[in-house]
Design a protein around this motif. Structure first.
Motif, PDB file in Angstrom:
ATOM      1  N   TYR A 144       0.715  -1.185   0.180  1.00 31.30           N
ATOM      2  CA  TYR A 144      -0.014  -0.065   0.048  1.00 31.30           C
ATOM      3  C   TYR A 144       0.923   1.263   0.007  1.00 31.30           C
ATOM      4  O   TYR A 144       0.548   2.240  -0.569  1.00 31.30           O
ATOM      5  N   SER A 145       1.961   1.200   0.544  1.00 26.99           N
ATOM      6  CA  SER A 145       2.835   2.484   0.854  1.00 26.99           C
ATOM      7  C   SER A 145       3.518   2.651  -0.633  1.00 26.99           C
ATOM      8  O   SER A 145       4.139   3.869  -0.830  1.00 26.99           O
ATOM      9  N   LEU A 166       2.084   2.756  -3.458  1.00 25.64           N
ATOM     10  CA  LEU A 166       1.169   3.481  -4.183  1.00 25.64           C
ATOM     11  C   LEU A 166       1.293   4.829  -3.995  1.00 25.64           C
ATOM     12  O   LEU A 166       0.790   5.421  -3.320  1.00 25.64           O
ATOM     13  N   ASP A 167       2.105   5.645  -4.905  1.00 25.47           N
ATOM     14  CA  ASP A 167       2.334   7.208  -4.736  1.00 25.47           C
ATOM     15  C   ASP A 167       2.365   7.618  -6.092  1.00 25.47           C
ATOM     16  O   ASP A 167       2.239   6.837  -7.374  1.00 25.47           O
ATOM     17  N   ALA A 168       2.511   8.904  -6.215  1.00 30.32           N
ATOM     18  CA  ALA A 168       2.258   9.653  -7.494  1.00 30.32           C
ATOM     19  C   ALA A 168       3.505   9.139  -8.498  1.00 30.32           C
ATOM     20  O   ALA A 168       3.333   9.101  -9.844  1.00 30.32           O
ATOM     21  N   ASP A 169       4.563   8.842  -7.969  1.00 26.69           N
ATOM     22  CA  ASP A 169       5.933   8.346  -8.898  1.00 26.69           C
ATOM     23  C   ASP A 169       5.318   6.922  -9.532  1.00 26.69           C
ATOM     24  O   ASP A 169       5.824   6.666 -10.623  1.00 26.69           O
ATOM     25  N   ARG A 216      -7.209   4.673  -3.017  1.00 27.54           N
ATOM     26  CA  ARG A 216      -5.810   5.182  -3.190  1.00 27.54           C
ATOM     27  C   ARG A 216      -5.413   5.381  -4.504  1.00 27.54           C
ATOM     28  O   ARG A 216      -4.865   6.574  -4.911  1.00 27.54           O
ATOM     29  N   LEU A 257      -4.801   8.988  -6.859  1.00 21.94           N
ATOM     30  CA  LEU A 257      -3.550   9.131  -7.695  1.00 21.94           C
ATOM     31  C   LEU A 257      -4.152   9.483  -9.269  1.00 21.94           C
ATOM     32  O   LEU A 257      -3.252   9.946  -9.923  1.00 21.94           O
ATOM     33  N   PRO A 287      -6.005   9.826   3.774  1.00 18.29           N
ATOM     34  CA  PRO A 287      -5.159   9.513   2.913  1.00 18.29           C
ATOM     35  C   PRO A 287      -3.768   9.502   3.443  1.00 18.29           C
ATOM     36  O   PRO A 287      -2.579   8.720   3.004  1.00 18.29           O
ATOM     37  N   GLY A 288      -3.531  10.060   4.698  1.00 20.36           N
ATOM     38  CA  GLY A 288      -2.088   9.960   5.454  1.00 20.36           C
ATOM     39  C   GLY A 288      -1.802   8.473   6.291  1.00 20.36           C
ATOM     40  O   GLY A 288      -0.952   8.361   6.828  1.00 20.36           O
ATOM     41  N   LYS A 310      -0.843   4.648   7.114  1.00 19.53           N
ATOM     42  CA  LYS A 310      -0.479   3.856   6.483  1.00 19.53           C
ATOM     43  C   LYS A 310      -0.961   2.651   6.474  1.00 19.53           C
ATOM     44  O   LYS A 310      -0.544   1.568   5.475  1.00 19.53           O
ATOM     45  N   THR A 361      -8.093   3.052   6.657  1.00 19.43           N
ATOM     46  CA  THR A 361      -8.085   4.268   6.002  1.00 19.43           C
ATOM     47  C   THR A 361      -9.599   4.708   5.862  1.00 19.43           C
ATOM     48  O   THR A 361      -9.792   5.784   5.378  1.00 19.43           O
TER      49      THR A 361
END
Length: 555
Positions: free
Chosen positions: A352-353, A355-358, A392, A396, A450-451, A453, A458
């Motif tokens: 899950y961590s 999954l970010d914009a990058d 999530r 994004l 969203p914050g 972890k 969530t």
């Protein structure tokens, strides 16, 4: 007296011959070089004839064994005179193979001291010959020939250097061959060794693993980066794992008759491969090497391990390092969880961590989404956790490239079909009059955190996918169209995610440009009679769009 008299006259004669030879040389050069070429051919015939004579005498009688030393001297000069050295090397290979086959190099107890001395001398010359072959591995023009000769000699030694009935693999000589190949500057030599020997013969691959393991262990503190890269590429090339012990059929040297011999056991082959890989990993891998290892971990490396759990520390370190390394480590970690039942309690939290914009802009995006589809495919996963991943990714997607969005939305569709409890997120309406009035007056706060972890905490299951509604107004028509499937009836069983994963800006643009236009778009509501000039007062039509824009820009 007579000796004194002969000395000067001999000297004069020698000088006269040298002068005649020099004059002949000048004449040949003046004649355009034709005679020089003939002399070169004659010289080539001379050394070939000389080597053939030495070889024939050796095989004819023991009293000519000293010719072996003469041939070795020729072979050792391969840096100075390549062709005679190569011819001598080939002759020596034939000589030693015949001597080995005749038993002349086998040490026996029931022989005279004289014969024992001869055998010992021959074995020393054989060692010298091995050294010559290995030194040729560094020569661009001789390396491939030297490899063929060394492997032929290896086979003969295995069959005849011992008085045992079964062939005994010459591990020491083969270890020297592998070490020389690893240290050689010639890439073609390693490629030839891999294609014609390692990938063809089970015993060669088995002892190559062993030789690499011993090489790294003996030089643990002196292996430089270049050698480490070569060892890495060599091990990476040995990816064809046999399916069973019965599949071990092709051997360079006649295998032992014992069925329990390590060469006939698949588990022993895997053990050698496992120890070779662990020896390399113990030295440490560069970031690029880690990426390569992780890309083929589940398909080409882990299957070689008898205990894949030994990779857990390496995979865990990679998985915890973040970035693209973590993405690549996913398949290896999941392989150990699925095939070896290893426990990784924080697997989905770590997933899950990631999954970010990058991630949606990464070149590994398609690979990650394939793995994500596999990881979340089980219907036994908690709906609360699945909802967190959906939410999530939906968040994004608001800033994702169109090629990523067109892959994510069909994947959402499939997850909703597999996990029906998450479908409440698609269309959440106020249930009471008070809720409706409150929503119209104060709006609604999205309960999603969203914050957070932990995907189990969530509150995504209490949220709704307003992000997908936003995407239905996306500037790209393909994205807007595909986003609308979430608002329609779910009549399709499932989408094939593979059909959407490999899209890019280029493919989407090409698809849009190749569409057949049934009705051309209208640029002007009315076709004007004038384009660059204003309409007159008596005219019924208005100014053209171009004129209106010009006036607007001038004002």
């Amino acid at each position: 007296m007579s000796g004194d008299a002969a000395g000067p006259s001999g000297t004069v004669s020698t000088k006269r011959k040298r002068q005649e030879n020099a004059d002949d040389g000048k004449k040949r050069r003046k004649s355009g070089g034709a005679d020089a070429d003939a002399d070169a051919d004659a010289d080539a015939d001379d050394y070939k004839a000389q080597i053939q004579t030495l070889e024939a005498e050796i095989l004819e009688s023991k009293k000519h064994y000293n010719n072996i030393a003469a041939l070795l001297e020729l072979a050792q000069k391969h840096d100075e005179d390549r062709k005679p050295a190569l011819a001598a090397t080939k002759a020596l290979c034939r000589i030693f193979i015949r001597l080995l086959a005749s038993g002349s190099l086998v040490r026996r107890k029931d022989v005279s001291d004289k014969d024992a001395t001869v055998t010992s001398w021959l074995r020393d010359r054989l060692a010298d010959y091995r050294a010559v072959l290995l030194s040729m591995f560094r020569s661009t023009k001789l390396a491939l020939n030297a490899l063929v000769l060394a492997m032929a000699l290896l086979k003969a030694e295995a069959q005849h250097l011992s008085d045992r009935e079964d062939a005994v693999f010459p591990r020491h000589f083969f270890s020297d061959i592998v070490a020389a190949i690893l240290e050689s500057p010639i890439d073609q030599l390693r490629q030839e060794f891999a294609e014609k020997f390692v990938n063809e013969y089970e015993d060669i691959r088995f002892y190559t693993f062993e030789a690499i393991k011993n090489y790294l262990a003996e030089r643990e503190h002196s292996v430089d980066d270049a050698i480490r890269d070569i060892v890495f590429e060599t091990l990476l090339g040995m990816e064809d794992v046999p399916e069973s012990s019965e599949a071990l059929e092709n051997f360079w040297i006649e295998p032992p008759q014992k069925k329990k011999h390590p060469l006939r056991s698949l588990s022993q082959h895997k053990k050698q491969a496992q120890e070779a890989w662990l020896a390399l990993m113990h030295l440490g891998l560069s970031r690029e090497q880690r990426k390569k290892v992780l890309e083929v971990m589940a398909t080409s490396i882990a299957p070689w391990f008898t205990k894949p759990e030994l990779l857990m520390d390496f995979l865990t370190d990679c998985y915890n390092s973040g970035g693209s390394i973590s993405l690549l480590a996913l398949s290896g970690v999941f392989y150990l969880m699925q095939e070896r039942n290893l426990d990784y309690p924080e697997f989905f939290t770590k997933l899950y961590s990631l999954l970010d914009a990058d991630m949606l802009h990464s070149k590994h995006r398609s690979r990650f989404l394939r793995l994500l589809d596999t990881f979340l495919g089980s219907s036994h996963l908690p709906a609360v956790m699945v909802a967190s991943f959906i939410k999530r990714l939906a968040r994004l997607a608001l800033n994702a490239p169109p090629s990523a969005i067109v892959a994510i939305v069909p994947w959402f569709y499939n997850l909703f079909k597999k996990h029906p409890l998450t479908t409440f997120m698609m269309h959440r309406v106020p249930r009471t009059k008070e809720e409706k009035e409150l929503m119209e007056s104060d709006g609604v706060d999205d309960p999603f955190l969203p914050g957070e972890k932990d995907p189990m905490e969530t509150c995504a299951i209490d949220s709704c996918l307003w992000e997908i509604v936003q995407l239905q107004s996306h500037y790209h028509p393909n994205v807007a169209t595909i986003a609308k499937i979430i608002s329609e009836q779910f009549t399709k069983q499932a989408y094939s995610v593979e059909d959407f994963l490999d899209h890019s800006y280029g493919s989407l643009f090409e698809a849009e440009m190749s569409k057949e236009v049934k009705k051309p778009p209208v640029v002007e509501f009315m076709i004007p009679k004038r384009i660059f000039t204003k309409a007159g007062a008596a005219d019924e039509e208005k100014d053209s769009l171009l004129v209106s824009l010009w006036d607007f820009g001038s004002s």
